[in-house]
Structure formats: C-alpha cells, structure tokens
Enzyme design. Structure first.
Site, PDB file in Angstrom:
ATOM      1  N   GLU A  27      -5.294  -8.654   0.323  1.00 26.54           N
ATOM      2  CA  GLU A  27      -6.051  -8.345   1.547  1.00 26.54           C
ATOM      3  C   GLU A  27      -7.505  -8.075   1.203  1.00 26.54           C
ATOM      4  O   GLU A  27      -7.796  -7.351   0.253  1.00 26.54           O
ATOM      5  CB  GLU A  27      -5.525  -7.079   2.254  1.00 26.54           C
ATOM      6  CG  GLU A  27      -4.163  -7.208   2.848  1.00 26.54           C
ATOM      7  CD  GLU A  27      -3.709  -5.939   3.585  1.00 26.54           C
ATOM      8  OE1 GLU A  27      -4.571  -5.151   4.044  1.00 26.54           O
ATOM      9  OE2 GLU A  27      -2.491  -5.749   3.696  1.00 26.54           O
ATOM     10  N   GLU A  33       0.808  -1.227   0.000  1.00 25.56           N
ATOM     11  CA  GLU A  33       0.000   0.000   0.000  1.00 25.56           C
ATOM     12  C   GLU A  33       0.839   1.274   0.000  1.00 25.56           C
ATOM     13  O   GLU A  33       0.814   2.049   0.973  1.00 25.56           O
ATOM     14  CB  GLU A  33      -0.968   0.023   1.187  1.00 25.56           C
ATOM     15  CG  GLU A  33      -1.989  -1.095   1.161  1.00 25.56           C
ATOM     16  CD  GLU A  33      -3.028  -0.990   2.288  1.00 25.56           C
ATOM     17  OE1 GLU A  33      -3.058   0.029   2.998  1.00 25.56           O
ATOM     18  OE2 GLU A  33      -3.803  -1.938   2.444  1.00 25.56           O
TER      19      GLU A  33
HETATM   20  O1  IFM Z   1      -4.397  -3.312   8.973  1.00 23.85           O
HETATM   21  C1  IFM Z   1      -4.292  -2.783   7.682  1.00 23.85           C
HETATM   22  C2  IFM Z   1      -3.108  -3.374   6.953  1.00 23.85           C
HETATM   23  O2  IFM Z   1      -1.923  -3.191   7.641  1.00 23.85           O
HETATM   24  C3  IFM Z   1      -2.975  -2.724   5.597  1.00 23.85           C
HETATM   25  N1  IFM Z   1      -4.209  -2.774   4.861  1.00 23.85           N
HETATM   26  C4  IFM Z   1      -5.408  -2.345   5.549  1.00 23.85           C
HETATM   27  C5  IFM Z   1      -5.535  -3.061   6.876  1.00 23.85           C
HETATM   28  C6  IFM Z   1      -6.814  -2.610   7.594  1.00 23.85           C
HETATM   29  O3  IFM Z   1      -6.800  -1.243   7.823  1.00 23.85           O
END
Ligand code: IFM
Length: 475
Positions: free
Chosen positions: A350, A165
């Site tokens: 994710e 990210e």
């Molecule tokens: O916890 C975070 C993760 O570290 C990165 N992506 C989003 C998740 C939820 O906010």
C-alpha cells in the site's frame, strides 16, 4: 526526464473487503466486528457506514473492467472471513467463497495477478464473542479459515498476505479504541499483538502445506522514526522497537526486539515455547504499507512522546488525512528494511494519499495532487532500487474511493472516484496517469510535477531526487 522501472516490477492497486464490498448480509454472510462497530452511534466521524460502500460485491464485473482499463498487473483484495465462515466452528459458507472464486477467475481472464489478503480487520462477530484476538484459540480458528480459502483458491492464487497491519489492529482496536472492537486495554495489547503474529505463522504453515507455489508474507505498516535532536536518539530507538520491530523482528528474526522484551515479560503472559518458531518461519516477501513517518517529541515518559506525521513546519504539505507528504520517509523505510533484515523481497502492498477530490462540471476529476504524490514516492522507490532494495511490486492504495474506517466515507484515497449516491465510478486524472505507468514501466517527470516534487520533498529529500538524474530546479 524519464523515471524507469525494471520490467519485472508488478504494478497493482489494493482494496479491502469491508471498505468496498457492501452487502453485509448477502448470501449468508455473518456479521463482523466492523458491522457492529459502525452501528454504534458516534463511532464513525461522518456518521456513515459501509452497508453499501462501493457496492463492489454486486458491481465487481464493472470494477474488473476498470482494472483492465488501467492495465493493472496485479490486484490486492481481502477475503472477508465472516463471508466464508458464517457460523462458529467451520460453518463454511459456499456462496461466500464462490464470490472470491469468481473474482479470481475474472482477474486471471484479464491477465491480472490476484494477491489475496486473509485478514484485513473484519473479524467475525462470533469470534469476538469468544474472545477475539485476545484469545489464543482465535489463532487456530484463523488458520482453519485460511485453510478453507487456500483449498478453494490455491489452484489459482499464488500470492498471499496473511495479516494486514497488525500494528493498526493492536493500537486502534485495543489501545485508542478508534477501530473495532473499540477497546481501551493497553495492558492487554501485547497479548493481542502476539496472537496476530501467531495467526500470521499459523496461516503461513497451512498455506505452505496446501499451495505448492505459495508466496506468503505479512503486510506491515512501517514508519521511519525521526529524532529531532541527538538526545532523542534513545527514545527514537525505543519507539522504533515498539512500532516497527515489535512485528518485523519476530517475523524476520524469530525474536522480539530487546527494548520491548521486558515489557513483554510483564504484560505478555501467553508466550509459549515454540511460538517464536511458528512466527519466525521464513516468509517469501514482506508487504510494506507506507504512508507516513513518526516524529519524536519531548516527554517525561520513556515510551511516549511521539506523533504521527503531522509536521510543525509551516512549509510542510499534508494530505487530507493530515499526514505529511514526505517521500523521503519511503526511501528511509526501504533502506531500514534492507539493512536491518538482510534485504528481503518486498512488495509495496500500500502507498497512496487521500485528497478532497470532486467531480467537476465537465465530469472529470483533476487530482493532480495525487498524481504528484505518487510520482514523488515512485522517484523514491526508484532510488531505493538503485540502492539495492529487492522490491518486486507496487500497489496504490486504493483502486476505488472507499470506506475509511472510523473516518467513514469522508476520505477519498481512490484512483477511481466513487459517487456514493449513484455509485458511478469515474477514473481520476491520477488513474489515467497510473495506467500509463503500468503500461510503460515508468513516467515522464514533467516540469510541473518536478516543481511540485520540490515543494513536497523538503530538505534532505531534494538531494536524493537531484542525484537521481535531475539537475537543479526547472526554471
Ligand atoms: O484504508 C487504510 C487501509 O485499510 C489500511 N492501510 C491504510 C489505509 C489508509 O488509512
């Protein structure tokens, strides 16, 4: 009604070092920017810190056993840079590296494929003192660190995520200041973004040279940008360029998106010849982190006027993060990626949701909301596969409840509940459900789930689900 997935699709769960490991100075680990940030009063909303978190650094054998019980095909974790390089200029810390080597062995013994993320936000503090992501030299030191990890784990790890990210690192770290290093320097943010992109390219180059079968990609958090009216369309395109394409275009097309090129020429004075070639080398996959969408609002300022996910629709449902549950946006994201970037190989690195889960008197955690959320998003994944998206894996965020950055321990994303006092782990109802998805490559969409799906997939999403074998609401 059964929703089925192809056998080759790998089922996983994801975590990140700082969010679960604890043990901030064990075995010679150096401080990270997050160790510093969490120690500053008022930075973490619930006043907590991650000095213990899930204590995964010491309890990882128990966590490996839980992963095996879940039947995971893959586990995505991050390596902590300051555990591995504990002093400036290649101070390799063998004990820190050993931890990840043992973890990888433990995964492979259980038939779980490791996916290693090299940067999930815990920059060594000594690197921050030398300029952090604002300094171009950090890029080459990141590549050196990547090389150290590749040399140690590359004989057993084939899947590598470079940067997690970059958008969040840039915006939360350098614009809003909500994340470490807590800076408010919007004018310097493009330089940070550019260095993160370079770091991706430089690490990819080292991995290619050292790990013959390496599969390498970034993990991008992508948000469909939704214009409310026709006149919002141009604004939506600009915001899309700023939020999504700022990272995806250089990596997948080798150039910055046109709408931001002018901004870059004003603010990004570090673009050097050859940079875009390094950044735009072919990747093996795109990691997609998907949670939410962006809604365009009115504003006089051309680059502003949008908000993340909180819907003004009174019927809309939200997770505990206040992010709207809107599965349609997952389908839209995958469609956008397929159409704009010539159908790249994708891993969903994710997807998941926070809810205020609690252990009930009988010792169980009944998180039906998370199960229904996952089911709804997986229906959209199925739909995207039907449309031709080349998705090879899906990782739930997260394996365990963990330290949610500026929100501390107050938000629970895990399939497995963690009691932060006793550190006891309790697989939630969603974990039992996901275990059956992992084992059978699909799930039964029960009537109850379907009803809740209807409630969470408002308006246009419905037809997508209904097209997908479902015939009208259950009675
Ligand atoms: O916890 C975070 C993760 O570290 C990165 N992506 C989003 C998740 C939820 O906010």
């Amino acid at each position: 009604m059964r929703i089925e997935f192809p056998e080759h699709l790998i089922w996983g769960a994801a975590t990140a070092a700082f969010q679960i490991e604890g043990s901030p100075s064990a075995d010679g680990k150096a401080e990270s920017i997050w160790d510093r940030f969490t120690a500053r009063p008022g930075r973490i909303r619930d006043g907590s810190d991650a000095r213990v978190a899930c204590d995964h650094y010491r309890r990882y054998p128990e966590d490996l056993a839980l992963m095996a019980d879940l039947g995971l095909g893959a586990y995505r974790f991050s390596v902590s840079w300051p555990r591995v390089i504990s002093a400036p200029d290649r101070g390799v810390n063998p004990d820190g590296l050993d931890f990840y080597s043992r973890l990888v062995d433990g995964l492979l013994e259980r038939g779980i494929r490791p996916f290693v993320t090299l940067y999930h936000w815990d920059l060594p503090w000594f690197e921050q003192q030398r300029g952090g992501w604002d300094a171009r030299d950090t890029v080459w030191r990141f590549a050196d660190y990547a090389e150290v990890v590749a040399r140690r784990l590359g004989d057993r790890v084939s899947h590598w995520v470079t940067i997690n990210e970059p958008l969040t690192v840039t915006v939360a770290g350098y614009v809003s200041g909500d994340h470490a290093p807590g800076q408010h320097r919007p004018l310097g943010a493009f330089r940070v973004a550019h260095h993160l992109l370079l770091a991706h390219g430089a690490a990819l180059e080292r991995l290619r040279a050292l790990v013959p079968n390496a599969k390498v990609g970034p993990a991008l958090n992508l948000f469909p940008v939704i214009p409310r009216t026709r006149s919002d369309q141009r604004r939506a395109e600009r915001i899309d360029a700023l939020v999504n394409r700022l990272f995806a275009d250089p990596i997948l097309k080798g150039r910055y998106p046109r709408p931001v090129q002018r901004l870059l020429s004003v603010f990004n004075w570090t673009l050097q010849s050859g940079d875009l070639d390094l950044i735009g080398q072919p990747v093996d996959f795109v990691g997609v982190n998907h949670y939410s969408h962006i809604i365009i609002e009115r504003s006089w300022l051309p680059w502003l006027g949008f908000r993340l996910a909180r819907s003004s629709d009174p019927a809309a449902l939200h997770t505990d993060m206040d992010w709207e549950i809107y599965p349609r946006s997952f389908f839209d994201t995958l469609t956008w990626l397929r159409e704009r970037y010539d159908n790249p190989t994708v891993y969903i690195t994710e997807n998941g949701a926070a809810f205020a889960d609690r252990v009930e008197a009988d010792g169980r955690v009944r998180d039906q909301q998370r199960r229904d959320y996952l089911a709804a998003y997986l229906v959209m994944l199925r739909k995207a596969l039907d449309a031709g998206s080349d998705v090879h894996g899906y990782f739930v965020w997260s394996l365990l409840d963990n330290f949610e950055w500026a929100l501390g321990l107050s938000k629970r994303f895990g399939l497995i509940h963690v009691d932060y006092r006793s550190l006891r782990r309790t697989p939630k109802l969603s974990a039992h459900w996901y275990a059956s998805v992992c084992r059978s490559d699909g799930f039964e969409l029960s009537e109850a789930m379907y009803r809740s799906l209807l409630a969470t997939t408002l308006d246009e999403s419905l037809d997508l689900i209904e097209e997908h074998h479902l015939r009208g609401p259950a009675t």
